[in-house]
Design an enzyme around this catalytic site. Structure first.
Site, PDB file in Angstrom:
ATOM      1  CD  GLU A 280       4.075  11.900 106.575  1.00 22.16           C
ATOM      2  OE1 GLU A 280       4.515  11.553 107.686  1.00 22.16           O
ATOM      3  OE2 GLU A 280       3.724  11.094 105.696  1.00 22.16           O
TER       4      GLU A 280
ATOM      5  CE  LYS B 256      17.540  11.914  98.176  1.00 21.13           C
ATOM      6  NZ  LYS B 256      18.373  12.262  99.393  1.00 21.13           N
TER       7      LYS B 256
END
Length: 502
Positions: A265, A190
């Protein structure tokens, strides 16, 4: 013809097919329209519409997850040699289309060609590196006791979701997807809705290079529907995410009921600490590079400058001179050093800090102004006379904005550096090795560079602490995320078993 005009002409040719057909979702090797309709991708350079994009939702995510699950057994069981061959083919194909990737990325995100041409090649390097790790990915250990042979191995976790950001989308997508495929996982990707072009290029490059249908699927859409559905889907075993810290927290919550493994992250408010014994000319180059390259839109940017008070005036004066000389302009011009910010929303966010800084009492030493009306351009900005309690020092601005904070002692520098919710990177400039060892040991960050800018080596662990993330990428650390540890014990002798009910 100038380099800029030549690049614009080439880009027009590359974008022609997107204007004609738009960008479709790619599921099980087929183009599919979005169940939620379409949205438009626009360029931050001149605010023009690039193309229509299929908007996916939970229906499309369900189809993609099922396609990934169906493709998983064959991809998992494929020989390491064959999987390596395919991934090396992907790397070669990326290199062959590096110019197309770079030009499209610049127009879609506002990033400059001087950086994106390297980022496209870095994507090929990511695939090539992890392809070469395929054979050892499942390596385990044999531990023998007098009566048991213990065998440990790693197996791919299954279909995974990869959610990537808009700042350097192609490179970051390959950084997540390459190790997942090398591990034997299948992927539902995505991409950020603000930068869909190169995600489309990546999936078609991969399939043309021999990746079987369904191994890599791409669904475009927004976080609150497509992203949420991906995090909640029961067939998706893990989520690898790059983006904002608050979104990372939401992803963990959305995947909790299906016990998702998460690699996050996230953001940073990274300090660069310059002591008065440092090589100031090199430190100056590094400080400028790490905050003003990539338009300042990078999680590892050194957005807080902690400079020792004995050199503060000298260092800031040189900074002002250099910052005022940075070239802002068209991202396809090789001479441009900073291009436009990615969207109007982000542009408004970054420029709002110009007034916030003044209200809090900081000095606008350079920049702090918008540039033109055609696109989302701003001058690189430097705030001085700041303290660490100001919003400009605590909040992730994610733009070409640097806040300078003075310190007098090593202890004070460490206290300021650690006084943040984030802990991604840190940069320390000193020629005192003992101080460097002492300081880095106490600095709260997942990655630290001493007398260097961010030089990223693929085998090393990449990731942060505190609100900057969970987990590590790079080398074997990537396989630790995308694979499960398995133990099998084999009896090698007639060891005594306790008897019950005899």
């Amino acid at each position: 013809m100038s380099n800029l005009d030549s690049n614009i002409e080439k880009l027009s040719g590359y974008l022609a097919r997107f204007r004609d057909t738009g960008i479709q979702n790619r599921i099980a090797g087929e183009d599919r329209a979005g169940s939620a309709g379409i949205f438009q991708s626009t360029s931050p350079v001149d605010k023009s519409v690039i193309c229509d994009v299929a908007r996916g939702d939970e229906t499309d995510i369900d189809s993609a997850a099922k396609a990934a699950a169906e493709a998983f057994p064959a991809w998992r069981d494929m020989s390491a040699t064959e999987r390596r061959r395919i991934l090396l083919n992907v790397a070669d194909a990326i290199e062959a289309r590096a110019e197309e990737i770079a030009l499209c990325e610049c127009w879609d995100t506002g990033q400059t060609i001087r950086f994106m041409s390297k980022a496209a090649l870095r994507g090929a390097e990511n695939f090539r590196y992890f392809a070469d790790q395929v054979v050892q990915a499942r390596d385990g250990q044999h531990l023998k006791s007098p009566t048991l042979m213990n065998v440990t191995s790693r197996v791919p976790i299954g279909p995974v979701g990869v959610i990537t950001p808009w700042n350097t989308p192609f490179m970051l997508s390959t950084w997540k997807i390459a190790p997942a495929l090398a591990a034997g996982c299948t992927v539902v990707h995505k991409p950020a809705e603000d930068s869909p072009l190169t995600a489309r290029l990546l999936v078609e490059i991969a399939e043309e290079a021999g990746l079987p249908p369904g191994v890599l699927n791409t669904v475009n859409g927004y976080g609150h529907d497509a992203g949420k559905a991906l995090c909640e889907h029961k067939l998706i075993r893990a989520i690898a995410f790059v983006g904002e810290s608050r979104t990372g927290s939401l992803i963990v919550k959305q995947g909790a009921d299906t016990h998702k493994r998460n690699h996050l992250e996230l953001g940073g408010k990274n300090p660069v600490i310059v002591f008065d014994d440092a090589d100031l000319d090199r430190a100056l180059d590094a400080v400028i590079f790490m905050i003003y390259s990539i338009n300042g839109e990078r999680c590892t940017s050194s957005s807080r400058l902690l400079v020792q008070d004995t050199i503060k005036e000298e260092f800031e004066a040189k900074l002002v001179e250099r910052v005022n000389n940075i070239k802002v302009g068209h991202p396809l011009d090789p001479a441009t050093e900073i291009g436009p910010l990615v969207t109007e929303t982000h542009y408004n966010k970054v420029t709002s800090y110009f007034d916030i800084a003044k209200e809090d009492g900081a000095t606008v030493a350079a920049g702090g102004v918008k540039v033109g009306d055609e696109g989302y351009f701003v001058r690189p900005t430097l705030f001085t006379n700041a303290t660490n309690d100001m919003r400009i020092a605590r909040e992730e601005i994610f733009g070409p904005v640097l806040t300078s904070i003075p310190f007098s002692t090593e202890d004070e520098a460490l206290s300021i550096a650690n006084d943040t919710e984030y802990g991604l990177t840190g940069y320390v400039w000193t020629n005192d090795l003992t101080r460097a060892l002492r300081f880095t040991d106490k600095l709260e960050a997942g990655m630290i560079w001493v007398n260097s800018e961010n030089v990223r080596h693929l085998p090393t662990p990449f990731g942060g602490v505190k609100a900057s993330g969970i987990g590590r990428d790079g080398g074997d650390w990537s396989f630790d995320f995308y694979m499960e540890q398995k133990h099998v014990g084999f009896a090698t002798g007639q060891h005594k078993i306790m008897r019950l009910g005899a």
